[in-house]
Design a protein around this motif. Structure first.
Motif, PDB file in Angstrom:
ATOM      1  N   UNK A  74      20.665  -0.837  92.641  1.00 18.54           N
ATOM      2  CA  UNK A  74      20.609  -1.458  93.975  1.00 18.54           C
ATOM      3  C   UNK A  74      20.680  -0.468  95.132  1.00 18.54           C
ATOM      4  N   UNK A  75      21.371   0.651  94.940  1.00 18.16           N
ATOM      5  CA  UNK A  75      21.531   1.625  96.030  1.00 18.16           C
ATOM      6  C   UNK A  75      20.540   2.780  95.921  1.00 18.16           C
ATOM      7  N   UNK A  76      19.434   2.583  95.212  1.00 17.15           N
ATOM      8  CA  UNK A  76      18.490   3.665  94.945  1.00 17.15           C
ATOM      9  C   UNK A  76      18.033   4.369  96.219  1.00 17.15           C
ATOM     10  N   UNK A  77      17.647   3.597  97.232  1.00 24.18           N
ATOM     11  CA  UNK A  77      17.143   4.195  98.468  1.00 24.18           C
ATOM     12  C   UNK A  77      18.257   4.546  99.440  1.00 24.18           C
ATOM     13  N   UNK A  78      19.474   4.069  99.153  1.00 25.32           N
ATOM     14  CA  UNK A  78      20.606   4.303 100.048  1.00 25.32           C
ATOM     15  C   UNK A  78      21.718   5.058  99.341  1.00 25.32           C
ATOM     16  N   UNK A  79      21.333   6.026  98.523  1.00 21.60           N
ATOM     17  CA  UNK A  79      22.294   6.816  97.778  1.00 21.60           C
ATOM     18  C   UNK A  79      23.215   7.564  98.747  1.00 21.60           C
ATOM     19  N   UNK A  80      24.535   7.351  98.654  1.00 22.23           N
ATOM     20  CA  UNK A  80      25.449   8.029  99.585  1.00 22.23           C
ATOM     21  C   UNK A  80      25.393   9.549  99.507  1.00 22.23           C
ATOM     22  N   UNK A  81      24.909  10.084  98.386  1.00 21.63           N
ATOM     23  CA  UNK A  81      24.818  11.537  98.261  1.00 21.63           C
ATOM     24  C   UNK A  81      23.816  12.134  99.257  1.00 21.63           C
ATOM     25  N   UNK A  82      22.892  11.299  99.747  1.00 18.89           N
ATOM     26  CA  UNK A  82      21.946  11.790 100.753  1.00 18.89           C
ATOM     27  C   UNK A  82      22.662  12.184 102.034  1.00 18.89           C
ATOM     28  N   UNK A  83      23.838  11.608 102.274  1.00 20.58           N
ATOM     29  CA  UNK A  83      24.614  11.926 103.478  1.00 20.58           C
ATOM     30  C   UNK A  83      25.590  13.077 103.253  1.00 20.58           C
ATOM     31  N   UNK A  84      26.012  13.281 102.021  1.00 19.65           N
ATOM     32  CA  UNK A  84      26.998  14.327 101.736  1.00 19.65           C
ATOM     33  C   UNK A  84      26.362  15.577 101.138  1.00 19.65           C
ATOM     34  N   UNK A  85      25.269  15.416 100.401  1.00 20.85           N
ATOM     35  CA  UNK A  85      24.615  16.529  99.736  1.00 20.85           C
ATOM     36  C   UNK A  85      25.178  16.797  98.354  1.00 20.85           C
ATOM     37  N   UNK A  86      24.415  17.519  97.551  1.00 25.02           N
ATOM     38  CA  UNK A  86      24.775  17.851  96.179  1.00 25.02           C
ATOM     39  C   UNK A  86      25.344  19.260  96.079  1.00 25.02           C
ATOM     40  N   UNK A  87      26.144  19.459  95.026  1.00 21.40           N
ATOM     41  CA  UNK A  87      26.613  20.782  94.658  1.00 21.40           C
ATOM     42  C   UNK A  87      25.987  21.138  93.315  1.00 21.40           C
ATOM     43  N   UNK A  88      25.422  22.347  93.211  1.00 23.80           N
ATOM     44  CA  UNK A  88      24.783  22.751  91.961  1.00 23.80           C
ATOM     45  C   UNK A  88      25.342  24.088  91.493  1.00 23.80           C
ATOM     46  N   UNK A  89      25.214  24.322  90.198  1.00 28.02           N
ATOM     47  CA  UNK A  89      25.510  25.625  89.609  1.00 28.02           C
ATOM     48  C   UNK A  89      24.205  26.195  89.062  1.00 28.02           C
ATOM     49  N   UNK A  90      24.208  27.470  88.743  1.00 25.81           N
ATOM     50  CA  UNK A  90      23.028  28.073  88.109  1.00 25.81           C
ATOM     51  C   UNK A  90      23.331  28.328  86.646  1.00 25.81           C
ATOM     52  N   UNK A  91      22.333  28.121  85.788  1.00 22.65           N
ATOM     53  CA  UNK A  91      22.456  28.370  84.355  1.00 22.65           C
ATOM     54  C   UNK A  91      21.170  29.025  83.865  1.00 22.65           C
ATOM     55  N   UNK A  92      21.249  29.702  82.735  1.00 21.23           N
ATOM     56  CA  UNK A  92      20.050  30.283  82.133  1.00 21.23           C
ATOM     57  C   UNK A  92      19.111  29.165  81.683  1.00 21.23           C
ATOM     58  N   UNK A  93      17.830  29.360  81.892  1.00 23.69           N
ATOM     59  CA  UNK A  93      16.834  28.392  81.437  1.00 23.69           C
ATOM     60  C   UNK A  93      16.482  28.710  79.982  1.00 23.69           C
ATOM     61  N   UNK A  94      16.940  27.880  79.068  1.00 26.45           N
ATOM     62  CA  UNK A  94      16.732  28.123  77.638  1.00 26.45           C
ATOM     63  C   UNK A  94      15.821  27.073  76.999  1.00 26.45           C
TER      64      UNK A  94
END
Length: 286
Positions: free
Chosen positions: A122-142
């Motif tokens: 139901x919240x597909x277009x209104x994802x709250x993460x769009x307002x806060x942003x994501x945090x990512x890490x980097x990993x080796x591409x295996x």
């Protein structure tokens, strides 16, 4: 109330849906998939997903189970039967079930397996993460070398998601030969001095349908786009970062490996692209 799913020509309650234990998708990950988002009961970018599905099948010398026109009809029927307003439709095609397990492909007359099911969001277009942003890490591409084929070989991306979760983050960006390839289930971007930078197409990344649309909209909006590789260090020094996918649309990234990107909040370019993508995609949804 259970969902109605589609299995090899039949609409069934999910509890009654089965495939053979000899299905090559189960035994060898010998299959491909697509995910089409649904907004307001309509399909987003269906033509793009259907064309990429056809390409993936062709790259694996796998037969098309039904025509694109019939596939559209199945999608619409699943939306109707499941009263789906906002969410996704997952589709998987495998090489089917031979009479026994064998690394060699079965004969050409083996019927492919075709499965589709819905997920309500139901919240597909209104994802709250769009307002806060994501945090990512980097990993080796295996992963294997043909990431341009959208196969069901998703074990390493799943492992990457879990690595990110263990680090208290939302996702992982994969790195090969010093450069970012993509996220675990999305394409990766940075913004520097107003220019949108994302990896060029090749066998190293999935040719995202949302990616293609977003870059087209960006150019139409007179934004600069550069398709080239970039490093994690370059991403950490960028003004903004974001991802795109069929299920997240355009989603800002505000932290990479513990370092804030820009001001550490969603940037104006990502916000604007998300608005444009949702507005324009809704106009042509089917």
């Amino acid at each position: 109330m259970s969902r109605t799913v589609y299995v090899n020509g039949e609409y069934l309650p999910e509890e009654q849906a089965t495939v053979s234990v000899f299905d090559r998708g189960f035994l060898f990950a010998d299959g491909v998939y697509e995910v089409t988002s649904v907004l307001d009961g309509k399909l987003i970018d269906f033509d793009g997903h259907a064309k990429r599905l056809k390409r993936s099948l062709g790259e694996l010398d796998m037969a098309e189970p039904i025509s694109s026109e019939d596939l559209l009809g199945v999608h619409r029927e699943l939306v109707r039967r499941n009263d789906l307003v906002h969410g996704m439709i997952y589709l998987q095609v495998t090489r089917g079930a031979a009479t026994d397990r064998d690394f060699a492909y079965p004969s050409k007359d083996t019927k492919p397996t075709l499965i589709l099911f819905t997920q309500s969001k139901p919240s597909l277009a209104n994802n709250p993460m769009a307002d806060t942003g994501m945090k990512v890490i980097s990993i080796d591409d295996q992963r294997w070398g043909r990431r341009d084929i959208k196969t069901v070989q998703l074990l390493y991306p799943s492992m990457g998601k879990m690595m990110a979760k263990a680090a208290g983050c939302d996702d992982a960006w994969m790195v090969e030969d010093g450069a970012v390839t993509e996220g675990t289930s999305n394409n990766a971007y940075i913004v520097k001095d107003g220019k949108i930078i994302t990896r060029h197409l090749g066998t190293e990344i999935l040719h995202g349908i949302t990616r293609a649309a977003v870059l087209r909209f960006a150019r139409e909006a007179q934004m600069q786009v550069e398709e080239r590789s970039f490093t994690i260090a370059e991403a950490q020094e960028a003004d903004e970062a974001f991802i795109t996918s069929a299920s997240t649309f355009v989603m800002p990234v505000v932290e990479i490996d513990g370092e804030p990107v820009g001001d550490g909040v969603p940037g104006s370019v990502a916000k604007r692209l998300r608005e444009i993508y949702l507005d324009e995609s809704r106009k042509v949804a089917v």
